[in-house]
Design a protein around this motif. Sequence first.
Motif, PDB file in Angstrom:
ATOM      1  N   ASP A  81     -22.104 -60.995   7.878  1.00 56.39           N
ATOM      2  CA  ASP A  81     -21.970 -59.686   8.496  1.00 56.39           C
ATOM      3  C   ASP A  81     -20.638 -59.015   8.164  1.00 56.39           C
ATOM      4  OD1 ASP A  81     -24.444 -60.183   9.601  1.00 56.39           O
ATOM      5  OD2 ASP A  81     -23.619 -60.909  11.497  1.00 56.39           O
ATOM      6  N   GLU A  82     -19.535 -59.697   8.441  1.00 54.30           N
ATOM      7  CA  GLU A  82     -18.216 -59.085   8.280  1.00 54.30           C
ATOM      8  C   GLU A  82     -17.663 -59.230   6.855  1.00 54.30           C
ATOM      9  OE1 GLU A  82     -15.499 -60.489  11.240  1.00 54.30           O
ATOM     10  OE2 GLU A  82     -17.052 -60.472  12.782  1.00 54.30           O
ATOM     11  N   LEU A  83     -17.572 -60.471   6.388  1.00 58.99           N
ATOM     12  CA  LEU A  83     -16.909 -60.707   5.107  1.00 58.99           C
ATOM     13  C   LEU A  83     -17.691 -60.126   3.936  1.00 58.99           C
ATOM     14  CD1 LEU A  83     -15.629 -64.352   5.651  1.00 58.99           C
ATOM     15  CD2 LEU A  83     -14.407 -62.216   5.976  1.00 58.99           C
ATOM     16  N   ALA A  84     -19.011 -60.161   4.002  1.00 61.94           N
ATOM     17  CA  ALA A  84     -19.824 -59.615   2.911  1.00 61.94           C
ATOM     18  C   ALA A  84     -19.600 -58.115   2.759  1.00 61.94           C
ATOM     19  CB  ALA A  84     -21.294 -59.916   3.156  1.00 61.94           C
ATOM     20  N   THR A  85     -19.485 -57.403   3.864  1.00 67.83           N
ATOM     21  CA  THR A  85     -19.244 -55.957   3.774  1.00 67.83           C
ATOM     22  C   THR A  85     -17.804 -55.656   3.371  1.00 67.83           C
ATOM     23  OG1 THR A  85     -18.780 -55.889   6.145  1.00 67.83           O
ATOM     24  CG2 THR A  85     -21.025 -55.410   5.454  1.00 67.83           C
ATOM     25  N   THR A  86     -16.861 -56.511   3.807  1.00 64.58           N
ATOM     26  CA  THR A  86     -15.453 -56.303   3.456  1.00 64.58           C
ATOM     27  C   THR A  86     -15.231 -56.440   1.953  1.00 64.58           C
ATOM     28  OG1 THR A  86     -14.780 -57.197   5.596  1.00 64.58           O
ATOM     29  CG2 THR A  86     -13.105 -57.079   3.884  1.00 64.58           C
ATOM     30  N   TYR A  87     -15.896 -57.428   1.335  1.00 61.15           N
ATOM     31  CA  TYR A  87     -15.673 -57.716  -0.082  1.00 61.15           C
ATOM     32  C   TYR A  87     -16.833 -57.253  -0.961  1.00 61.15           C
ATOM     33  CZ  TYR A  87     -11.918 -60.517   1.790  1.00 61.15           C
ATOM     34  OH  TYR A  87     -10.795 -60.923   2.447  1.00 61.15           O
ATOM     35  N   ALA A  88     -17.592 -56.268  -0.508  1.00 56.63           N
ATOM     36  CA  ALA A  88     -18.761 -55.808  -1.268  1.00 56.63           C
ATOM     37  C   ALA A  88     -18.362 -55.245  -2.628  1.00 56.63           C
ATOM     38  CB  ALA A  88     -19.522 -54.761  -0.460  1.00 56.63           C
ATOM     39  N   ASN A  89     -17.223 -54.574  -2.716  1.00 59.05           N
ATOM     40  CA  ASN A  89     -16.800 -53.943  -3.967  1.00 59.05           C
ATOM     41  C   ASN A  89     -15.839 -54.803  -4.771  1.00 59.05           C
ATOM     42  OD1 ASN A  89     -18.301 -51.636  -3.336  1.00 59.05           O
ATOM     43  ND2 ASN A  89     -16.619 -50.818  -2.113  1.00 59.05           N
ATOM     44  N   ARG A  90     -15.566 -56.008  -4.316  1.00 52.94           N
ATOM     45  CA  ARG A  90     -14.615 -56.888  -4.999  1.00 52.94           C
ATOM     46  C   ARG A  90     -15.394 -57.988  -5.715  1.00 52.94           C
ATOM     47  NH1 ARG A  90      -9.118 -57.408  -3.842  1.00 52.94           N
ATOM     48  NH2 ARG A  90      -8.217 -59.284  -4.732  1.00 52.94           N
ATOM     49  N   SER A  91     -15.088 -58.214  -6.959  1.00 51.59           N
ATOM     50  CA  SER A  91     -15.840 -59.190  -7.750  1.00 51.59           C
ATOM     51  C   SER A  91     -15.082 -60.503  -7.894  1.00 51.59           C
ATOM     52  CB  SER A  91     -16.161 -58.612  -9.131  1.00 51.59           C
ATOM     53  OG  SER A  91     -14.955 -58.343  -9.806  1.00 51.59           O
ATOM     54  N   GLY A  92     -14.724 -61.107  -6.774  1.00 52.32           N
ATOM     55  CA  GLY A  92     -14.027 -62.384  -6.802  1.00 52.32           C
ATOM     56  C   GLY A  92     -12.575 -62.231  -6.414  1.00 52.32           C
ATOM     57  N   GLY A  93     -11.886 -63.355  -6.290  1.00 55.84           N
ATOM     58  CA  GLY A  93     -10.474 -63.338  -5.926  1.00 55.84           C
ATOM     59  C   GLY A  93     -10.271 -62.950  -4.478  1.00 55.84           C
ATOM     60  N   TYR A  94     -10.985 -63.622  -3.565  1.00 63.89           N
ATOM     61  CA  TYR A  94     -10.926 -63.265  -2.153  1.00 63.89           C
ATOM     62  C   TYR A  94      -9.788 -63.962  -1.422  1.00 63.89           C
ATOM     63  CZ  TYR A  94     -15.759 -62.480  -3.593  1.00 63.89           C
ATOM     64  OH  TYR A  94     -16.892 -62.111  -4.281  1.00 63.89           O
ATOM     65  N   THR A  95      -9.172 -64.959  -2.052  1.00 60.00           N
ATOM     66  CA  THR A  95      -8.152 -65.739  -1.365  1.00 60.00           C
ATOM     67  C   THR A  95      -6.794 -65.586  -2.035  1.00 60.00           C
ATOM     68  OG1 THR A  95      -8.663 -67.687  -2.695  1.00 60.00           O
ATOM     69  CG2 THR A  95      -9.814 -67.476  -0.607  1.00 60.00           C
ATOM     70  N   ARG A  96      -5.768 -65.872  -1.249  1.00 58.83           N
ATOM     71  CA  ARG A  96      -4.388 -65.834  -1.739  1.00 58.83           C
ATOM     72  C   ARG A  96      -3.693 -67.109  -1.275  1.00 58.83           C
ATOM     73  NH1 ARG A  96      -2.443 -61.296   0.855  1.00 58.83           N
ATOM     74  NH2 ARG A  96      -2.988 -60.026  -0.919  1.00 58.83           N
ATOM     75  N   LEU A  97      -2.932 -67.735  -2.158  1.00 57.35           N
ATOM     76  CA  LEU A  97      -2.158 -68.921  -1.820  1.00 57.35           C
ATOM     77  C   LEU A  97      -0.681 -68.541  -1.762  1.00 57.35           C
ATOM     78  CD1 LEU A  97      -3.774 -71.597  -4.167  1.00 57.35           C
ATOM     79  CD2 LEU A  97      -4.359 -71.080  -1.821  1.00 57.35           C
ATOM     80  N   VAL A  98      -0.043 -68.812  -0.621  1.00 54.22           N
ATOM     81  CA  VAL A  98       1.371 -68.504  -0.434  1.00 54.22           C
ATOM     82  C   VAL A  98       2.108 -69.810  -0.191  1.00 54.22           C
ATOM     83  CG1 VAL A  98       3.055 -67.247   0.947  1.00 54.22           C
ATOM     84  CG2 VAL A  98       0.785 -66.278   0.572  1.00 54.22           C
ATOM     85  N   LYS A  99       3.054 -70.140  -1.060  1.00 52.23           N
ATOM     86  CA  LYS A  99       3.815 -71.380  -0.906  1.00 52.23           C
ATOM     87  C   LYS A  99       4.792 -71.246   0.251  1.00 52.23           C
ATOM     88  CE  LYS A  99       3.411 -72.985  -5.610  1.00 52.23           C
ATOM     89  NZ  LYS A  99       4.092 -73.649  -6.733  1.00 52.23           N
ATOM     90  N   LEU A 100       4.847 -72.299   1.083  1.00 56.18           N
ATOM     91  CA  LEU A 100       5.702 -72.277   2.264  1.00 56.18           C
ATOM     92  C   LEU A 100       6.891 -73.216   2.163  1.00 56.18           C
ATOM     93  CD1 LEU A 100       2.964 -72.285   5.050  1.00 56.18           C
ATOM     94  CD2 LEU A 100       4.206 -70.332   4.125  1.00 56.18           C
ATOM     95  N   GLY A 101       6.864 -74.148   1.239  1.00 57.62           N
ATOM     96  CA  GLY A 101       7.929 -75.128   1.132  1.00 57.62           C
ATOM     97  C   GLY A 101       7.450 -76.492   1.591  1.00 57.62           C
ATOM     98  N   PRO A 102       8.336 -77.472   1.582  1.00 57.39           N
ATOM     99  CA  PRO A 102       7.918 -78.837   1.911  1.00 57.39           C
ATOM    100  C   PRO A 102       7.737 -79.057   3.415  1.00 57.39           C
ATOM    101  CG  PRO A 102      10.232 -78.792   1.368  1.00 57.39           C
ATOM    102  CD  PRO A 102       9.712 -77.398   1.114  1.00 57.39           C
ATOM    103  N   ARG A 103       6.835 -79.976   3.753  1.00 59.56           N
ATOM    104  CA  ARG A 103       6.613 -80.365   5.143  1.00 59.56           C
ATOM    105  C   ARG A 103       7.754 -81.265   5.589  1.00 59.56           C
ATOM    106  NH1 ARG A 103       0.735 -82.313   6.228  1.00 59.56           N
ATOM    107  NH2 ARG A 103       1.301 -83.905   4.727  1.00 59.56           N
ATOM    108  N   GLN A 104       8.152 -81.133   6.863  1.00 60.95           N
ATOM    109  CA  GLN A 104       9.309 -81.845   7.388  1.00 60.95           C
ATOM    110  C   GLN A 104       9.163 -83.363   7.282  1.00 60.95           C
ATOM    111  OE1 GLN A 104      11.854 -80.059   9.263  1.00 60.95           O
ATOM    112  NE2 GLN A 104      13.104 -81.901   9.383  1.00 60.95           N
ATOM    113  N   GLY A 105       8.016 -83.912   7.638  1.00 59.16           N
ATOM    114  CA  GLY A 105       7.874 -85.352   7.751  1.00 59.16           C
ATOM    115  C   GLY A 105       7.837 -86.091   6.431  1.00 59.16           C
TER     116      GLY A 105
END
Length: 117
Positions: A81-105
Amino acid sequence: MRHRVDGRKLGRSTEHRLALYRNLVTSFLNYEKIVTTEAKAKEMRGMAEKIITLGKEGSLASRRRVAAFVTDKKVISKVFDELATTYANRSGGYTRLVKLGPRQGDNAPMIQVELVK
């Protein structure tokens, strides 16, 4: 040699790994943003994009394929319902990866995966 060997094992059995991917993709599509390790994020990314592409098709067969992977019925309806209409005109590349740095532990590289708006 690892020629043509695809995917990461992540130190888990096959069943555990597939359950991990299903849970990651379901949570990602539900919250539209998650923080996880770099290896898990890169593996999960393609699966999430395929689910969104199936949502754009909108057929009964694609709905059943999504239902076979995604574990929450609310997320399935959100994809179609929601995501299909949001990305109807986009032909892929729906995600973005943002580096945050190393985990503390354990110093594992962390990434935030988010949907592109």
